[in-house]
Design a protein around this motif. Sequence first.
Motif, PDB file in Angstrom:
ATOM      1  N   PHE A 148     -46.003  56.407  64.484  1.00  0.00           N
ATOM      2  CA  PHE A 148     -46.301  57.642  65.218  1.00  0.00           C
ATOM      3  C   PHE A 148     -46.299  57.402  66.720  1.00  0.00           C
ATOM      4  CE2 PHE A 148     -49.235  60.537  67.304  1.00  0.00           C
ATOM      5  CZ  PHE A 148     -48.775  61.771  66.872  1.00  0.00           C
ATOM      6  N   MET A 149     -46.948  56.316  67.154  1.00  0.00           N
ATOM      7  CA  MET A 149     -47.084  56.071  68.586  1.00  0.00           C
ATOM      8  C   MET A 149     -45.755  55.679  69.231  1.00  0.00           C
ATOM      9  SD  MET A 149     -50.055  56.961  69.101  1.00  0.00           S
ATOM     10  CE  MET A 149     -49.739  56.789  70.840  1.00  0.00           C
ATOM     11  N   LEU A 150     -44.864  55.050  68.481  1.00  0.00           N
ATOM     12  CA  LEU A 150     -43.586  54.630  69.062  1.00  0.00           C
ATOM     13  C   LEU A 150     -42.543  55.742  69.056  1.00  0.00           C
ATOM     14  CD1 LEU A 150     -43.129  50.973  67.726  1.00  0.00           C
ATOM     15  CD2 LEU A 150     -43.521  51.683  70.079  1.00  0.00           C
ATOM     16  N   PHE A 151     -42.544  56.576  68.033  1.00  0.00           N
ATOM     17  CA  PHE A 151     -41.461  57.544  67.866  1.00  0.00           C
ATOM     18  C   PHE A 151     -41.877  58.986  68.114  1.00  0.00           C
ATOM     19  CE2 PHE A 151     -40.289  53.890  65.223  1.00  0.00           C
ATOM     20  CZ  PHE A 151     -39.000  53.646  65.679  1.00  0.00           C
ATOM     21  N   VAL A 152     -43.093  59.360  67.746  1.00  0.00           N
ATOM     22  CA  VAL A 152     -43.506  60.765  67.828  1.00  0.00           C
ATOM     23  C   VAL A 152     -44.236  61.068  69.132  1.00  0.00           C
ATOM     24  CG1 VAL A 152     -44.810  62.607  66.707  1.00  0.00           C
ATOM     25  CG2 VAL A 152     -43.668  60.870  65.317  1.00  0.00           C
ATOM     26  N   ALA A 153     -45.193  60.214  69.510  1.00  0.00           N
ATOM     27  CA  ALA A 153     -46.034  60.487  70.682  1.00  0.00           C
ATOM     28  C   ALA A 153     -45.231  60.704  71.969  1.00  0.00           C
ATOM     29  CB  ALA A 153     -47.054  59.358  70.872  1.00  0.00           C
ATOM     30  N   PRO A 154     -44.212  59.874  72.275  1.00  0.00           N
ATOM     31  CA  PRO A 154     -43.434  60.127  73.503  1.00  0.00           C
ATOM     32  C   PRO A 154     -42.756  61.497  73.502  1.00  0.00           C
ATOM     33  CG  PRO A 154     -43.040  57.897  72.709  1.00  0.00           C
ATOM     34  CD  PRO A 154     -43.806  58.608  71.644  1.00  0.00           C
ATOM     35  N   ARG A 155     -42.282  61.960  72.345  1.00  0.00           N
ATOM     36  CA  ARG A 155     -41.641  63.275  72.270  1.00  0.00           C
ATOM     37  C   ARG A 155     -42.661  64.393  72.500  1.00  0.00           C
ATOM     38  NH1 ARG A 155     -37.500  62.746  67.070  1.00  0.00           N
ATOM     39  NH2 ARG A 155     -36.287  60.978  67.902  1.00  0.00           N
ATOM     40  N   VAL A 156     -43.843  64.225  71.942  1.00  0.00           N
ATOM     41  CA  VAL A 156     -44.908  65.219  72.155  1.00  0.00           C
ATOM     42  C   VAL A 156     -45.251  65.313  73.638  1.00  0.00           C
ATOM     43  CG1 VAL A 156     -47.325  65.784  71.682  1.00  0.00           C
ATOM     44  CG2 VAL A 156     -45.855  64.929  69.835  1.00  0.00           C
ATOM     45  N   MET A 157     -45.334  64.156  74.299  1.00  0.00           N
ATOM     46  CA  MET A 157     -45.673  64.148  75.725  1.00  0.00           C
ATOM     47  C   MET A 157     -44.600  64.836  76.554  1.00  0.00           C
ATOM     48  SD  MET A 157     -48.550  63.176  76.713  1.00  0.00           S
ATOM     49  CE  MET A 157     -48.001  63.277  78.412  1.00  0.00           C
ATOM     50  N   ARG A 158     -43.346  64.667  76.183  1.00  0.00           N
ATOM     51  CA  ARG A 158     -42.266  65.316  76.933  1.00  0.00           C
ATOM     52  C   ARG A 158     -42.363  66.841  76.838  1.00  0.00           C
ATOM     53  NH1 ARG A 158     -39.157  60.665  75.541  1.00  0.00           N
ATOM     54  NH2 ARG A 158     -38.520  61.545  73.525  1.00  0.00           N
ATOM     55  N   ARG A 159     -42.834  67.342  75.704  1.00  0.00           N
ATOM     56  CA  ARG A 159     -42.999  68.782  75.538  1.00  0.00           C
ATOM     57  C   ARG A 159     -44.219  69.317  76.300  1.00  0.00           C
ATOM     58  NH1 ARG A 159     -40.794  71.670  71.056  1.00  0.00           N
ATOM     59  NH2 ARG A 159     -39.096  70.539  70.054  1.00  0.00           N
ATOM     60  N   VAL A 160     -45.286  68.511  76.305  1.00  0.00           N
ATOM     61  CA  VAL A 160     -46.550  68.953  76.898  1.00  0.00           C
ATOM     62  C   VAL A 160     -46.575  68.786  78.411  1.00  0.00           C
ATOM     63  CG1 VAL A 160     -49.044  68.483  76.967  1.00  0.00           C
ATOM     64  CG2 VAL A 160     -47.837  68.503  74.776  1.00  0.00           C
ATOM     65  N   SER A 161     -45.863  67.778  78.922  1.00  0.00           N
ATOM     66  CA  SER A 161     -45.978  67.388  80.335  1.00  0.00           C
ATOM     67  C   SER A 161     -45.767  68.525  81.332  1.00  0.00           C
ATOM     68  CB  SER A 161     -45.012  66.230  80.635  1.00  0.00           C
ATOM     69  OG  SER A 161     -43.676  66.609  80.367  1.00  0.00           O
ATOM     70  N   PRO A 162     -44.818  69.461  81.127  1.00  0.00           N
ATOM     71  CA  PRO A 162     -44.646  70.514  82.145  1.00  0.00           C
ATOM     72  C   PRO A 162     -45.877  71.393  82.342  1.00  0.00           C
ATOM     73  CG  PRO A 162     -42.733  70.412  80.690  1.00  0.00           C
ATOM     74  CD  PRO A 162     -43.795  69.563  80.065  1.00  0.00           C
ATOM     75  N   ASN A 163     -46.734  71.487  81.322  1.00  0.00           N
ATOM     76  CA  ASN A 163     -47.896  72.380  81.407  1.00  0.00           C
ATOM     77  C   ASN A 163     -49.149  71.702  81.960  1.00  0.00           C
ATOM     78  OD1 ASN A 163     -46.433  74.519  80.153  1.00  0.00           O
ATOM     79  ND2 ASN A 163     -46.777  73.547  78.157  1.00  0.00           N
ATOM     80  N   ILE A 164     -49.132  70.384  82.074  1.00  0.00           N
ATOM     81  CA  ILE A 164     -50.341  69.665  82.490  1.00  0.00           C
ATOM     82  C   ILE A 164     -50.702  69.993  83.933  1.00  0.00           C
ATOM     83  CG2 ILE A 164     -51.330  67.373  82.866  1.00  0.00           C
ATOM     84  CD1 ILE A 164     -49.647  66.406  80.510  1.00  0.00           C
ATOM     85  N   GLY A 165     -49.696  70.114  84.803  1.00  0.00           N
ATOM     86  CA  GLY A 165     -49.952  70.388  86.212  1.00  0.00           C
ATOM     87  C   GLY A 165     -50.569  71.746  86.461  1.00  0.00           C
ATOM     88  N   ARG A 166     -50.532  72.626  85.472  1.00  0.00           N
ATOM     89  CA  ARG A 166     -51.085  73.974  85.645  1.00  0.00           C
ATOM     90  C   ARG A 166     -52.602  74.015  85.475  1.00  0.00           C
ATOM     91  NH1 ARG A 166     -46.647  77.057  81.769  1.00  0.00           N
ATOM     92  NH2 ARG A 166     -44.786  76.405  82.944  1.00  0.00           N
ATOM     93  N   LEU A 167     -53.191  72.916  85.004  1.00  0.00           N
ATOM     94  CA  LEU A 167     -54.638  72.880  84.807  1.00  0.00           C
ATOM     95  C   LEU A 167     -55.353  72.960  86.151  1.00  0.00           C
ATOM     96  CD1 LEU A 167     -54.850  70.079  82.075  1.00  0.00           C
ATOM     97  CD2 LEU A 167     -55.006  72.558  81.737  1.00  0.00           C
ATOM     98  N   SER A 168     -56.524  73.586  86.162  1.00  0.00           N
ATOM     99  CA  SER A 168     -57.269  73.805  87.417  1.00  0.00           C
ATOM    100  C   SER A 168     -58.010  72.563  87.884  1.00  0.00           C
ATOM    101  CB  SER A 168     -58.273  74.949  87.218  1.00  0.00           C
ATOM    102  OG  SER A 168     -57.604  76.141  86.867  1.00  0.00           O
ATOM    103  N   THR A 169     -58.331  71.643  86.985  1.00  0.00           N
ATOM    104  CA  THR A 169     -59.102  70.464  87.350  1.00  0.00           C
ATOM    105  C   THR A 169     -58.311  69.549  88.275  1.00  0.00           C
ATOM    106  OG1 THR A 169     -60.364  68.607  86.438  1.00  0.00           O
ATOM    107  CG2 THR A 169     -58.286  69.120  85.365  1.00  0.00           C
ATOM    108  N   HIS A 170     -59.019  68.733  89.055  1.00  0.00           N
ATOM    109  CA  HIS A 170     -58.358  67.778  89.940  1.00  0.00           C
ATOM    110  C   HIS A 170     -57.797  66.617  89.123  1.00  0.00           C
ATOM    111  CE1 HIS A 170     -59.698  69.721  93.601  1.00  0.00           C
ATOM    112  NE2 HIS A 170     -60.943  69.768  93.134  1.00  0.00           N
ATOM    113  N   ASN A 171     -56.653  66.094  89.548  1.00  0.00           N
ATOM    114  CA  ASN A 171     -55.999  64.951  88.883  1.00  0.00           C
ATOM    115  C   ASN A 171     -55.865  65.157  87.362  1.00  0.00           C
ATOM    116  OD1 ASN A 171     -55.857  63.380  91.324  1.00  0.00           O
ATOM    117  ND2 ASN A 171     -58.049  62.962  91.077  1.00  0.00           N
ATOM    118  N   PRO A 172     -55.264  66.272  86.934  1.00  0.00           N
ATOM    119  CA  PRO A 172     -55.199  66.539  85.493  1.00  0.00           C
ATOM    120  C   PRO A 172     -54.419  65.482  84.719  1.00  0.00           C
ATOM    121  CG  PRO A 172     -53.747  68.026  86.709  1.00  0.00           C
ATOM    122  CD  PRO A 172     -54.584  67.311  87.725  1.00  0.00           C
ATOM    123  N   GLN A 173     -53.372  64.923  85.345  1.00  0.00           N
ATOM    124  CA  GLN A 173     -52.573  63.902  84.648  1.00  0.00           C
ATOM    125  C   GLN A 173     -53.391  62.645  84.379  1.00  0.00           C
ATOM    126  OE1 GLN A 173     -51.615  65.369  87.517  1.00  0.00           O
ATOM    127  NE2 GLN A 173     -49.656  66.418  87.180  1.00  0.00           N
TER     128      GLN A 173
END
Length: 419
Positions: free
Chosen positions: A196-221
Amino acid sequence: MQHDTQTLLLELFVIFVAAKLGGELFERLKMPAVLGEILAGVIFGPYSLSWVIPSSTVLSIAELGAIFLLFTVGLETRPKDLLKLGREATGVALGGIALPFAFGFGYMMLGKHPLHESTFVAAAMVATSVGITARVLRDLDALNTIAAKIILGAAVIDDIIGMILLAFVVGLASAGGVQWLWLIVIIAAAAGFTIFMLFVAPRVMRRVSPNIGRLSTHNPQLILALTICLGLSVAAEKIGLAAIIGAFFAGLTFSDFSPRWNLQPRVEAINEFLAPFFFFTMGARLDLRVLSPDLLVSAAVICLLAIVAKILGCGLPVMGRGRETAMQVGVGMTPRGEVGLIVALIGLQMNMISPSAYAIVIFMTGTTTLFAPPVLRILFNRRAALPAKSPSAAQLEAIADLRPGIAAAGAEGVKSDSE
């Protein structure tokens, strides 16, 4: 409560300053800083000057240091690079398990030690502490080398198989025997977690990453990265693996985004604070006084076998890449570190090994931990110092023959561009 807080703060202060001063001294001597941090623990720990007797809180902070060290290493290692070397890393891990176990078990049985004691000592010889090697490779700026990537991949596989082997040995030594169903569940969970961590997790992160910067908290990444690091460390522990494996996989998940999100320097700052506690406490657990003259010979032989078995078992599978790389991989896999200590401690608590065998394992763990850093520095510096090969006369002549054609092609390209 205030007294406890003051005691803890004083303890942390002494450990941090001693470790950093030891690291600075060894850096000035052109030796790995980690070696100075470990020796600071030996000198100031409970078995020498007794300035610091690590409390349970300090030991927990030290484990957190190991987690963030492996998280930092994971950030510098891309999953695709690790997968490219997967076959070689697997061969290195299997060789680094089979040969040390056979050497340790055979020697202990020849010495007429009980079967269960021989099994525990052999299991302790199998373990690899990737934390030591990872720190040295980072200090040498060598994490991007082929040898380093093979070592990291093999160490993860080694730790996974080592934890399964430990579960098997504990079951074999206990009165109830091996719980085969439980063992199969651990193996399946470990395999599923790794895939899961080698094959699935990186793909999930690629999908989620564009939305992380929209969070209101400081240093969301950074907050997300730290959350995933701690969460996967817990998950790894829950399924019977080491927490550092989960932290390493968390780093892998964020490695492709680390440059863009500037994660590396911010996580590095956390690591610079926590890692010295890990290495200091490793040194603090080493008590050389438990070794009587009668045990020194056995301890020396076990140490020699532990080093030779890892170098041969881990080096031979990558001999095709050259003797230099094979030696780097073999030496990089020699430190036993905290995993060997855990195996020995479990054996002692279960009355499966004698105090003398426990002392041998402790000495072996300390020796292999101190052996690897300076030798790794020599091996990697030697490679860096090798002069570049001068081109032969035939090669120079061929280059000279090609120059007119190259120049003409360039002129033609410029002409066409201008038109």
